[in-house]
Motif scaffolding. Structure first.
Motif, PDB file in Angstrom:
ATOM      1  N   PHE A  91       0.935  -1.308  -0.176  1.00 36.56           N
ATOM      2  CA  PHE A  91      -0.088   0.117  -0.028  1.00 36.56           C
ATOM      3  C   PHE A  91       0.929   1.223   0.001  1.00 36.56           C
ATOM      4  O   PHE A  91       0.804   2.216  -0.771  1.00 36.56           O
ATOM      5  CB  PHE A  91      -0.926  -0.111   1.221  1.00 36.56           C
ATOM      6  N   ALA A  92       1.935   1.360   0.996  1.00 40.63           N
ATOM      7  CA  ALA A  92       2.789   2.490   0.988  1.00 40.63           C
ATOM      8  C   ALA A  92       3.552   2.686  -0.294  1.00 40.63           C
ATOM      9  O   ALA A  92       3.502   3.868  -0.770  1.00 40.63           O
ATOM     10  CB  ALA A  92       3.814   2.360   2.119  1.00 40.63           C
ATOM     11  N   LYS A  93       3.850   1.673  -0.741  1.00 41.51           N
ATOM     12  CA  LYS A  93       4.701   1.696  -2.178  1.00 41.51           C
ATOM     13  C   LYS A  93       3.716   2.263  -3.220  1.00 41.51           C
ATOM     14  O   LYS A  93       4.152   3.142  -4.024  1.00 41.51           O
ATOM     15  CB  LYS A  93       5.363   0.410  -2.484  1.00 41.51           C
ATOM     16  N   ALA A  94       2.544   1.635  -3.270  1.00 36.46           N
ATOM     17  CA  ALA A  94       1.701   2.230  -4.263  1.00 36.46           C
ATOM     18  C   ALA A  94       1.224   3.556  -4.370  1.00 36.46           C
ATOM     19  O   ALA A  94       1.217   4.401  -5.192  1.00 36.46           O
ATOM     20  CB  ALA A  94       0.452   1.148  -4.505  1.00 36.46           C
ATOM     21  N   TYR A  95       1.240   4.092  -3.125  1.00 38.61           N
ATOM     22  CA  TYR A  95       0.516   5.299  -2.557  1.00 38.61           C
ATOM     23  C   TYR A  95       1.651   6.267  -2.848  1.00 38.61           C
ATOM     24  O   TYR A  95       1.296   7.228  -3.654  1.00 38.61           O
ATOM     25  CB  TYR A  95       0.391   5.340  -1.068  1.00 38.61           C
ATOM     26  N   LEU A  96       2.985   6.015  -2.583  1.00 42.97           N
ATOM     27  CA  LEU A  96       4.205   6.958  -2.814  1.00 42.97           C
ATOM     28  C   LEU A  96       4.223   7.000  -4.329  1.00 42.97           C
ATOM     29  O   LEU A  96       4.540   8.132  -5.011  1.00 42.97           O
ATOM     30  CB  LEU A  96       5.457   6.558  -1.938  1.00 42.97           C
ATOM     31  N   HIS A  97       4.046   5.864  -5.093  1.00 45.06           N
ATOM     32  CA  HIS A  97       4.328   5.771  -6.597  1.00 45.06           C
ATOM     33  C   HIS A  97       3.378   6.737  -7.429  1.00 45.06           C
ATOM     34  O   HIS A  97       3.681   7.355  -8.238  1.00 45.06           O
ATOM     35  CB  HIS A  97       4.362   4.278  -6.978  1.00 45.06           C
ATOM     36  N   SER A  98       1.994   6.438  -6.763  1.00 43.91           N
ATOM     37  CA  SER A  98       1.149   7.189  -7.580  1.00 43.91           C
ATOM     38  C   SER A  98       1.171   9.027  -7.116  1.00 43.91           C
ATOM     39  O   SER A  98       1.114   9.667  -8.168  1.00 43.91           O
ATOM     40  CB  SER A  98      -0.178   6.901  -6.842  1.00 43.91           C
ATOM     41  N   ASP A  99       1.529   9.236  -5.919  1.00 46.49           N
ATOM     42  CA  ASP A  99       1.960  10.783  -5.631  1.00 46.49           C
ATOM     43  C   ASP A  99       3.143  11.273  -6.915  1.00 46.49           C
ATOM     44  O   ASP A  99       3.149  12.272  -7.183  1.00 46.49           O
ATOM     45  CB  ASP A  99       2.196  10.771  -4.329  1.00 46.49           C
ATOM     46  N   LEU A 100       4.215  10.407  -6.927  1.00 44.86           N
ATOM     47  CA  LEU A 100       5.491  10.509  -7.692  1.00 44.86           C
ATOM     48  C   LEU A 100       4.781  10.680  -9.060  1.00 44.86           C
ATOM     49  O   LEU A 100       5.317  11.787  -9.663  1.00 44.86           O
ATOM     50  CB  LEU A 100       6.434   9.696  -7.598  1.00 44.86           C
ATOM     51  N   ARG A 101       4.021  10.090  -9.580  1.00 41.66           N
ATOM     52  CA  ARG A 101       3.495  10.231 -10.977  1.00 41.66           C
ATOM     53  C   ARG A 101       2.791  11.093 -11.404  1.00 41.66           C
ATOM     54  O   ARG A 101       3.108  12.029 -12.213  1.00 41.66           O
ATOM     55  CB  ARG A 101       2.554   8.823 -11.360  1.00 41.66           C
ATOM     56  N   GLU A 102       1.880  11.545 -10.271  1.00 40.79           N
ATOM     57  CA  GLU A 102       1.221  13.028 -10.455  1.00 40.79           C
ATOM     58  C   GLU A 102       2.157  14.292 -10.276  1.00 40.79           C
ATOM     59  O   GLU A 102       1.787  15.234 -11.202  1.00 40.79           O
ATOM     60  CB  GLU A 102       0.227  13.282  -9.159  1.00 40.79           C
ATOM     61  N   LEU A 103       3.225  14.114  -9.449  1.00 44.52           N
ATOM     62  CA  LEU A 103       3.969  15.212  -9.372  1.00 44.52           C
ATOM     63  C   LEU A 103       4.977  15.472 -10.713  1.00 44.52           C
ATOM     64  O   LEU A 103       5.043  16.509 -11.244  1.00 44.52           O
ATOM     65  CB  LEU A 103       4.907  15.225  -8.225  1.00 44.52           C
ATOM     66  N   ARG A 104       5.125  14.273 -11.325  1.00 50.27           N
ATOM     67  CA  ARG A 104       5.718  14.376 -12.574  1.00 50.27           C
ATOM     68  C   ARG A 104       5.066  14.933 -13.788  1.00 50.27           C
ATOM     69  O   ARG A 104       5.536  15.934 -14.458  1.00 50.27           O
ATOM     70  CB  ARG A 104       6.286  12.717 -13.130  1.00 50.27           C
ATOM     71  N   GLU A 105       3.787  14.835 -13.809  1.00 50.17           N
ATOM     72  CA  GLU A 105       3.226  15.442 -14.641  1.00 50.17           C
ATOM     73  C   GLU A 105       2.793  16.806 -14.263  1.00 50.17           C
ATOM     74  O   GLU A 105       2.917  17.535 -15.391  1.00 50.17           O
ATOM     75  CB  GLU A 105       1.809  14.752 -14.812  1.00 50.17           C
ATOM     76  N   ALA A 106       2.719  17.304 -13.183  1.00 48.58           N
ATOM     77  CA  ALA A 106       2.561  18.625 -12.743  1.00 48.58           C
ATOM     78  C   ALA A 106       3.977  19.247 -13.272  1.00 48.58           C
ATOM     79  O   ALA A 106       3.806  20.544 -13.785  1.00 48.58           O
ATOM     80  CB  ALA A 106       2.465  18.824 -11.389  1.00 48.58           C
ATOM     81  N   MET A 107       5.066  18.863 -13.318  1.00 46.82           N
ATOM     82  CA  MET A 107       6.291  19.420 -13.651  1.00 46.82           C
ATOM     83  C   MET A 107       6.298  19.719 -14.941  1.00 46.82           C
ATOM     84  O   MET A 107       6.672  20.735 -15.658  1.00 46.82           O
ATOM     85  CB  MET A 107       7.379  18.574 -13.504  1.00 46.82           C
ATOM     86  N   LEU A 108       5.776  18.653 -15.920  1.00 45.37           N
ATOM     87  CA  LEU A 108       5.766  19.035 -17.281  1.00 45.37           C
ATOM     88  C   LEU A 108       4.535  19.812 -17.740  1.00 45.37           C
ATOM     89  O   LEU A 108       4.846  20.786 -18.881  1.00 45.37           O
ATOM     90  CB  LEU A 108       5.576  17.599 -18.026  1.00 45.37           C
ATOM     91  N   TRP A 109       3.407  19.906 -16.938  1.00 46.96           N
ATOM     92  CA  TRP A 109       2.598  21.139 -17.135  1.00 46.96           C
ATOM     93  C   TRP A 109       2.873  22.512 -17.071  1.00 46.96           C
ATOM     94  O   TRP A 109       2.592  23.273 -17.793  1.00 46.96           O
ATOM     95  CB  TRP A 109       1.343  21.043 -16.185  1.00 46.96           C
ATOM     96  N   LYS A 110       4.084  22.687 -16.264  1.00 50.52           N
ATOM     97  CA  LYS A 110       4.648  24.182 -16.172  1.00 50.52           C
ATOM     98  C   LYS A 110       5.187  24.384 -17.479  1.00 50.52           C
ATOM     99  O   LYS A 110       5.479  25.647 -17.460  1.00 50.52           O
ATOM    100  CB  LYS A 110       5.721  23.759 -14.990  1.00 50.52           C
ATOM    101  N   LEU A 111       5.498  23.432 -18.556  1.00 53.85           N
ATOM    102  CA  LEU A 111       5.958  23.952 -19.623  1.00 53.85           C
ATOM    103  C   LEU A 111       5.260  24.392 -20.703  1.00 53.85           C
ATOM    104  O   LEU A 111       5.225  25.070 -21.496  1.00 53.85           O
ATOM    105  CB  LEU A 111       6.954  22.803 -20.111  1.00 53.85           C
ATOM    106  N   ASP A 112       4.025  23.884 -20.389  1.00 49.16           N
ATOM    107  CA  ASP A 112       2.714  23.819 -21.364  1.00 49.16           C
ATOM    108  C   ASP A 112       2.248  25.370 -21.705  1.00 49.16           C
ATOM    109  O   ASP A 112       2.395  26.177 -20.884  1.00 49.16           O
ATOM    110  CB  ASP A 112       1.498  23.183 -20.864  1.00 49.16           C
ATOM    111  N   GLY A 113       2.233  25.732 -23.054  1.00 53.61           N
ATOM    112  CA  GLY A 113       1.974  26.859 -23.432  1.00 53.61           C
ATOM    113  C   GLY A 113       2.800  28.069 -23.674  1.00 53.61           C
ATOM    114  O   GLY A 113       2.778  28.934 -23.845  1.00 53.61           O
ATOM    115  N   LEU A 114       4.180  27.655 -23.123  1.00 59.28           N
ATOM    116  CA  LEU A 114       5.085  28.791 -23.048  1.00 59.28           C
ATOM    117  C   LEU A 114       6.225  28.485 -24.057  1.00 59.28           C
ATOM    118  O   LEU A 114       6.520  27.592 -24.470  1.00 59.28           O
ATOM    119  CB  LEU A 114       5.929  28.612 -21.682  1.00 59.28           C
ATOM    120  N   VAL A 115       6.594  29.700 -24.633  1.00 62.18           N
ATOM    121  CA  VAL A 115       7.676  29.438 -25.694  1.00 62.18           C
ATOM    122  C   VAL A 115       8.976  29.196 -25.059  1.00 62.18           C
ATOM    123  O   VAL A 115       9.302  29.251 -23.768  1.00 62.18           O
ATOM    124  CB  VAL A 115       7.836  31.090 -26.512  1.00 62.18           C
ATOM    125  N   ASP A 116       9.985  28.848 -25.851  1.00 61.26           N
ATOM    126  CA  ASP A 116      11.144  28.430 -25.454  1.00 61.26           C
ATOM    127  C   ASP A 116      12.022  29.500 -24.620  1.00 61.26           C
ATOM    128  O   ASP A 116      12.695  29.036 -23.506  1.00 61.26           O
ATOM    129  CB  ASP A 116      12.169  28.003 -26.687  1.00 61.26           C
TER     130      ASP A 116
END
Length: 164
Positions: free
Chosen positions: A5-30
């Motif tokens: 349970f702990a492993k799955a929970y932490l892994h799920s949160d990590l996956r969400e944060l990874r996506e949030a990091m990439l969202w920070k780039l969305d819609g911005l120019v280089d």
């Protein structure tokens, strides 16, 4: 049972944060994703590049499962700090694609190992760890840098949060 349970929970949160990091780039120019907006020179693309290298080490080298692409070693003093900025020839597409490949490699390590599997982090004062320690550390580091990215993105266009 709590271990899985702990492993799955932490892994799920990590996956969400990874996506949030990439969202920070969305819609911005280089120019915006490379623009340093702090005294230290932090920029959005550099944060993604840094997390790529960090995660590849923690879920790779630490467990004897090195990421299959060449990346600077943790003890390469000449490369220290260079992961915080994208080099002129590195594109957003290359950095994001490498981050996603690191995710896949990390996810395979997390899936393959028990939460109490031993690892070795030679750069830590107490180097003998378990997958649990590394999951917590990488999740914490990713959350910390997502916070940095939130501040940088807000300075660019006022956007905050984890998604549109």
């Amino acid at each position: 049972m709590i271990d899985e349970f702990a492993k799955a929970y932490l892994h799920s949160d990590l996956r969400e944060l990874r996506e949030a990091m990439l969202w920070k780039l969305d819609g911005l120019v280089d120019a915006d994703i490379r623009r340093p907006l702090t005294a230290s020179g932090t920029n959005l693309l550099g944060l993604v590049k840094h997390l790529t290298l960090s995660e590849s080490r923690y879920f790779g080298e630490v467990f004897g499962r090195s990421f299959p692409e060449p990346l600077p070693r943790w003890d390469d003093m000449a490369a220290r700090g260079l992961d915080m900025r994208a080099a002129e020839g590195e594109t957003r597409e290359e950095i994001v694609a490498r981050y996603r490949r690191v995710w896949a490699h990390s996810d395979a390590t997390i899936d393959a190992l028990a939460v109490d599997s031993p690892g070795h982090v030679p750069w830590w004062p107490r180097p003998d760890v378990m997958l649990f320690n590394v999951l917590v550390h990488v999740l914490t580091e990713t959350a910390r840098h997502a916070g940095h990215a939130d501040i940088v993105r807000e300075q660019i266009d006022g956007a905050t949060g984890v998604g549109p």
